[in-house]
Design a protein around this motif. Structure first.
Motif, PDB file in Angstrom:
ATOM      1  N   LYS A   1       0.687  -0.779  -0.328  1.00 29.45           N
ATOM      2  CA  LYS A   1      -0.296  -0.383   0.205  1.00 29.45           C
ATOM      3  C   LYS A   1       0.872   1.307   0.016  1.00 29.45           C
ATOM      4  O   LYS A   1       1.641   1.883   0.592  1.00 29.45           O
ATOM      5  CB  LYS A   1      -0.377   0.258   1.776  1.00 29.45           C
ATOM      6  CG  LYS A   1      -2.238  -1.070   1.151  1.00 29.45           C
ATOM      7  CD  LYS A   1      -3.367  -1.276   2.465  1.00 29.45           C
ATOM      8  CE  LYS A   1      -4.186  -1.826   1.686  1.00 29.45           C
ATOM      9  NZ  LYS A   1      -3.721  -3.287   2.427  1.00 29.45           N
ATOM     10  N   CYS A   2       0.364   1.927  -1.209  1.00 29.90           N
ATOM     11  CA  CYS A   2       1.804   3.347  -1.023  1.00 29.90           C
ATOM     12  C   CYS A   2       0.121   4.808  -1.069  1.00 29.90           C
ATOM     13  O   CYS A   2      -0.703   4.926  -1.321  1.00 29.90           O
ATOM     14  CB  CYS A   2       2.345   3.683  -3.037  1.00 29.90           C
ATOM     15  SG  CYS A   2       3.079   2.293  -2.811  1.00 29.90           S
ATOM     16  N   LYS A   3       1.088   5.734  -0.404  1.00 28.02           N
ATOM     17  CA  LYS A   3       0.558   6.936  -0.480  1.00 28.02           C
ATOM     18  C   LYS A   3      -0.231   7.592  -2.145  1.00 28.02           C
ATOM     19  O   LYS A   3      -0.205   7.135  -2.787  1.00 28.02           O
ATOM     20  CB  LYS A   3       0.635   7.972   0.833  1.00 28.02           C
ATOM     21  CG  LYS A   3       1.768   7.519   2.065  1.00 28.02           C
ATOM     22  CD  LYS A   3       1.495   8.884   2.459  1.00 28.02           C
ATOM     23  CE  LYS A   3       2.061   7.936   4.166  1.00 28.02           C
ATOM     24  NZ  LYS A   3       3.256   9.306   4.650  1.00 28.02           N
ATOM     25  N   ARG A   4      -1.377   8.537  -2.246  1.00 32.58           N
ATOM     26  CA  ARG A   4      -1.322   8.971  -2.998  1.00 32.58           C
ATOM     27  C   ARG A   4      -0.416   9.560  -3.497  1.00 32.58           C
ATOM     28  O   ARG A   4       0.616  10.621  -2.650  1.00 32.58           O
ATOM     29  CB  ARG A   4      -2.919  10.102  -2.018  1.00 32.58           C
ATOM     30  CG  ARG A   4      -3.679   9.591  -3.441  1.00 32.58           C
ATOM     31  CD  ARG A   4      -5.213  10.579  -3.205  1.00 32.58           C
ATOM     32  NE  ARG A   4      -6.155  10.051  -2.322  1.00 32.58           N
ATOM     33  CZ  ARG A   4      -7.635   9.698  -2.187  1.00 32.58           C
ATOM     34  NH1 ARG A   4      -7.536  11.113  -2.318  1.00 32.58           N
ATOM     35  NH2 ARG A   4      -8.123   9.693  -1.218  1.00 32.58           N
ATOM     36  N   GLY A   5      -0.013  10.030  -5.044  1.00 33.08           N
ATOM     37  CA  GLY A   5       0.894  10.715  -5.756  1.00 33.08           C
ATOM     38  C   GLY A   5       2.155   9.432  -5.177  1.00 33.08           C
ATOM     39  O   GLY A   5       3.403  10.206  -6.182  1.00 33.08           O
TER      40      GLY A   5
ATOM     41  N   CYS B   1       7.427   7.547  -6.346  1.00 30.45           N
ATOM     42  CA  CYS B   1       7.200   9.448  -6.630  1.00 30.45           C
ATOM     43  C   CYS B   1       5.402   8.328  -7.651  1.00 30.45           C
ATOM     44  O   CYS B   1       6.631   8.185  -8.729  1.00 30.45           O
ATOM     45  CB  CYS B   1       7.096  10.255  -6.508  1.00 30.45           C
ATOM     46  SG  CYS B   1       7.872  10.667  -5.279  1.00 30.45           S
ATOM     47  N   ALA B   2       4.517   8.781  -8.269  1.00 30.49           N
ATOM     48  CA  ALA B   2       4.768   8.293  -9.357  1.00 30.49           C
ATOM     49  C   ALA B   2       4.971   9.398 -10.532  1.00 30.49           C
ATOM     50  O   ALA B   2       4.901  10.320  -9.860  1.00 30.49           O
ATOM     51  CB  ALA B   2       2.518   9.119  -9.369  1.00 30.49           C
ATOM     52  N   LYS B   3       4.636   8.806 -11.819  1.00 29.28           N
ATOM     53  CA  LYS B   3       5.449   9.758 -12.950  1.00 29.28           C
ATOM     54  C   LYS B   3       4.526  10.422 -13.332  1.00 29.28           C
ATOM     55  O   LYS B   3       4.737  11.594 -13.579  1.00 29.28           O
ATOM     56  CB  LYS B   3       6.088   8.666 -13.618  1.00 29.28           C
ATOM     57  CG  LYS B   3       7.507   7.692 -13.702  1.00 29.28           C
ATOM     58  CD  LYS B   3       8.421   7.220 -14.939  1.00 29.28           C
ATOM     59  CE  LYS B   3       9.323   6.450 -14.029  1.00 29.28           C
ATOM     60  NZ  LYS B   3       9.456   5.145 -15.639  1.00 29.28           N
ATOM     61  N   LYS B   4       3.613   9.880 -13.709  1.00 29.30           N
ATOM     62  CA  LYS B   4       2.563  11.062 -14.101  1.00 29.30           C
ATOM     63  C   LYS B   4       0.594  10.397 -13.634  1.00 29.30           C
ATOM     64  O   LYS B   4       0.663   9.242 -12.406  1.00 29.30           O
ATOM     65  CB  LYS B   4       1.922  11.422 -15.725  1.00 29.30           C
ATOM     66  CG  LYS B   4       1.558   9.855 -15.853  1.00 29.30           C
ATOM     67  CD  LYS B   4       1.698   9.748 -17.004  1.00 29.30           C
ATOM     68  CE  LYS B   4       0.701   8.533 -18.085  1.00 29.30           C
ATOM     69  NZ  LYS B   4       1.106   9.000 -19.197  1.00 29.30           N
ATOM     70  N   CYS B   5       0.169  11.369 -13.038  1.00 28.67           N
ATOM     71  CA  CYS B   5      -0.920  11.070 -12.488  1.00 28.67           C
ATOM     72  C   CYS B   5      -2.524  11.021 -14.018  1.00 28.67           C
ATOM     73  O   CYS B   5      -2.016  12.036 -14.963  1.00 28.67           O
ATOM     74  CB  CYS B   5      -2.366  12.442 -11.703  1.00 28.67           C
ATOM     75  SG  CYS B   5      -1.208  12.352 -10.136  1.00 28.67           S
TER      76      CYS B   5
ATOM     77  N   LEU C   1      -1.283  17.070  -6.661  1.00 31.43           N
ATOM     78  CA  LEU C   1      -1.144  17.412  -5.026  1.00 31.43           C
ATOM     79  C   LEU C   1      -0.323  16.165  -4.121  1.00 31.43           C
ATOM     80  O   LEU C   1       1.001  17.288  -4.400  1.00 31.43           O
ATOM     81  CB  LEU C   1      -2.581  18.167  -4.327  1.00 31.43           C
ATOM     82  CG  LEU C   1      -2.042  18.856  -2.696  1.00 31.43           C
ATOM     83  CD1 LEU C   1      -2.984  20.132  -2.705  1.00 31.43           C
ATOM     84  CD2 LEU C   1      -1.331  17.783  -1.875  1.00 31.43           C
ATOM     85  N   PHE C   2      -0.794  15.183  -4.082  1.00 32.94           N
ATOM     86  CA  PHE C   2       0.450  14.514  -3.233  1.00 32.94           C
ATOM     87  C   PHE C   2       1.121  14.136  -4.176  1.00 32.94           C
ATOM     88  O   PHE C   2       2.211  13.673  -4.084  1.00 32.94           O
ATOM     89  CB  PHE C   2      -0.645  13.221  -2.637  1.00 32.94           C
ATOM     90  CG  PHE C   2      -1.620  13.748  -2.098  1.00 32.94           C
ATOM     91  CD1 PHE C   2      -1.112  13.656  -0.930  1.00 32.94           C
ATOM     92  CD2 PHE C   2      -2.595  13.483  -1.393  1.00 32.94           C
ATOM     93  CE1 PHE C   2      -2.253  14.236   0.366  1.00 32.94           C
ATOM     94  CE2 PHE C   2      -3.858  14.062  -1.189  1.00 32.94           C
ATOM     95  CZ  PHE C   2      -3.433  14.013  -0.029  1.00 32.94           C
ATOM     96  N   LYS C   3       1.009  14.389  -5.606  1.00 31.68           N
ATOM     97  CA  LYS C   3       2.690  13.586  -6.039  1.00 31.68           C
ATOM     98  C   LYS C   3       3.836  14.563  -5.988  1.00 31.68           C
ATOM     99  O   LYS C   3       4.717  14.480  -5.698  1.00 31.68           O
ATOM    100  CB  LYS C   3       2.492  13.669  -7.506  1.00 31.68           C
ATOM    101  CG  LYS C   3       3.468  13.207  -8.565  1.00 31.68           C
ATOM    102  CD  LYS C   3       2.611  13.533 -10.661  1.00 31.68           C
ATOM    103  CE  LYS C   3       4.418  12.932 -11.211  1.00 31.68           C
ATOM    104  NZ  LYS C   3       5.282  13.827 -10.677  1.00 31.68           N
TER     105      LYS C   3
ATOM    106  N   ASP D   1       7.235  14.901  -4.352  1.00 36.04           N
ATOM    107  CA  ASP D   1       8.442  14.758  -5.255  1.00 36.04           C
ATOM    108  C   ASP D   1       9.222  15.927  -4.387  1.00 36.04           C
ATOM    109  O   ASP D   1      10.703  15.638  -4.938  1.00 36.04           O
ATOM    110  CB  ASP D   1       7.432  15.299  -6.401  1.00 36.04           C
ATOM    111  CG  ASP D   1       7.318  14.348  -7.735  1.00 36.04           C
ATOM    112  OD1 ASP D   1       7.992  13.550  -7.813  1.00 36.04           O
ATOM    113  OD2 ASP D   1       6.584  14.736  -8.582  1.00 36.04           O
ATOM    114  N   LEU D   2       8.637  16.798  -4.066  1.00 34.82           N
ATOM    115  CA  LEU D   2       9.453  17.947  -2.525  1.00 34.82           C
ATOM    116  C   LEU D   2      10.158  17.047  -1.437  1.00 34.82           C
ATOM    117  O   LEU D   2      10.830  16.819  -1.572  1.00 34.82           O
ATOM    118  CB  LEU D   2       8.315  18.789  -2.216  1.00 34.82           C
ATOM    119  CG  LEU D   2       7.791  20.008  -3.049  1.00 34.82           C
ATOM    120  CD1 LEU D   2       7.025  20.329  -2.452  1.00 34.82           C
ATOM    121  CD2 LEU D   2       8.804  20.884  -3.359  1.00 34.82           C
TER     122      LEU D   2
END
Length: 297
Positions: A70-74, A89-93, A117-119, A123-124
């Motif tokens: 289970k991963c967080k949103r983004g 981190c997801a590459k795109k949404c 937003l969560f992506k 990334d940050l």
């Protein structure tokens, strides 16, 4: 459909805890986690049910390493060099089809979806900027100017709040989403709710009508106020509402109710940055003798 799904789709409009100081980063992260979990509950359950059905039909025994990760949103699951599942981190949404899915961050920037937003939040975290730039979900909808709350508006806020809580309970009764105990109380309220709507010509109710109804049918409001407290008190269930626990109410409300922050400052009577059942009931103008612990158990 679960309670929180109904709430976030707009059945409930309600308030959030505001504090003398800004919430800490830890509190904001916790609030984001709760919002993420509530939003993913049904998706996860449906996906697991579908997968189980497919496994039974196809006789699949082995699962992909990411299946139970289970991963967080983004974030998305990927395999590291040792083929172990990790969250990255997801590459795109996906591009949302509904513009109404946009959200506003605490940096006052509009994102076209929570995923976007969560992506960026993800990334940050892995960048140099992440050490000094923090973003969280502030509220649903595009960013807008939040007007100052006037005294007369603040005085009317409890009237609308109580009425919303009662409406949510009654609507969940019609959707058959209540327990037997909740159904028992909701049925008592139903006839009064129908009468109030008729008198108010369909639902755009004046404060005078709401105040008159509260005084005349006070007993109908006692249980919904306790019921909502119990629904919010989940992390942990300790008979106090924290900033994080109130986040699911704050997010949909802020664009529509600019008095939320000012109103709930008055609820935290002892200034400990959490709202007790007594503070919650008193803020919504219940009589002291009608604030009962057994109604939230």
């Amino acid at each position: 459909m679960k309670f929180w799904a109904v709430l976030l789709l707009g059945v409930l409009v309600a308030g959030a805890l505001a504090q003398e100081d800004e919430p800490t980063e830890e509190q904001m992260d916790e609030a984001d986690d709760i919002l993420e979990a509530l939003g993913k509950d049904e998706e996860v359950e449906e996906a697991e049910e579908e997968s189980e059905e497919e496994d039974e039909e196809e006789g699949i025994i082995e699962k992909h390493p990411c299946f139970d990760k289970k991963c967080k949103r983004g974030e998305v699951c990927d395999l590291d060099e040792n083929l172990k599942p990790i969250c990255v981190c997801a590459k795109k949404c996906p591009e949302p089809e509904d513009p109404g899915l946009s959200v506003c961050s605490t940096a006052n920037k509009t994102y076209i979806s929570e995923c976007h937003l969560f992506k960026q939040k993800c990334d940050l975290k892995s960048s140099e900027d992440g050490k000094r730039v923090k973003i969280h979900l502030d509220y649903y909808g595009p960013c807008k100017l939040i007007e100052e709350c006037l005294e007369e508006e603040l005085a009317e806020f409890p009237l609308r709040m109580r009425d919303w809580l009662k409406n949510v309970l009654v609507q969940r009764m019609s959707l058959e989403l209540l327990t037997d105990k909740e159904m028992f109380h909701a049925k008592k309220i139903y006839e009064d709710e129908r009468r109030l709507k008729k008198r108010a010509d369909g639902g755009d109710w004046e404060a005078e009508i709401l105040l008159r109804d509260f005084r005349k049918n006070y007993a109908h409001y006692v249980y919904p106020i306790h019921w909502m407290f119990s629904k919010l008190d989940i992390h942990p269930k300790d008979r106090y509402l924290t900033h994080a626990e109130l986040a699911p109410l704050r997010a949909p409300l802020v664009p529509m109710e600019h008095c939320t922050t000012t109103f709930f400052k008055t609820c935290d009577d002892d200034g400990d940055k959490r709202i007790s059942l007594y503070e919650w009931g008193a803020c919504l103008e219940l009589k002291e003798e009608d604030i009962k612990q057994y109604l939230i158990d």
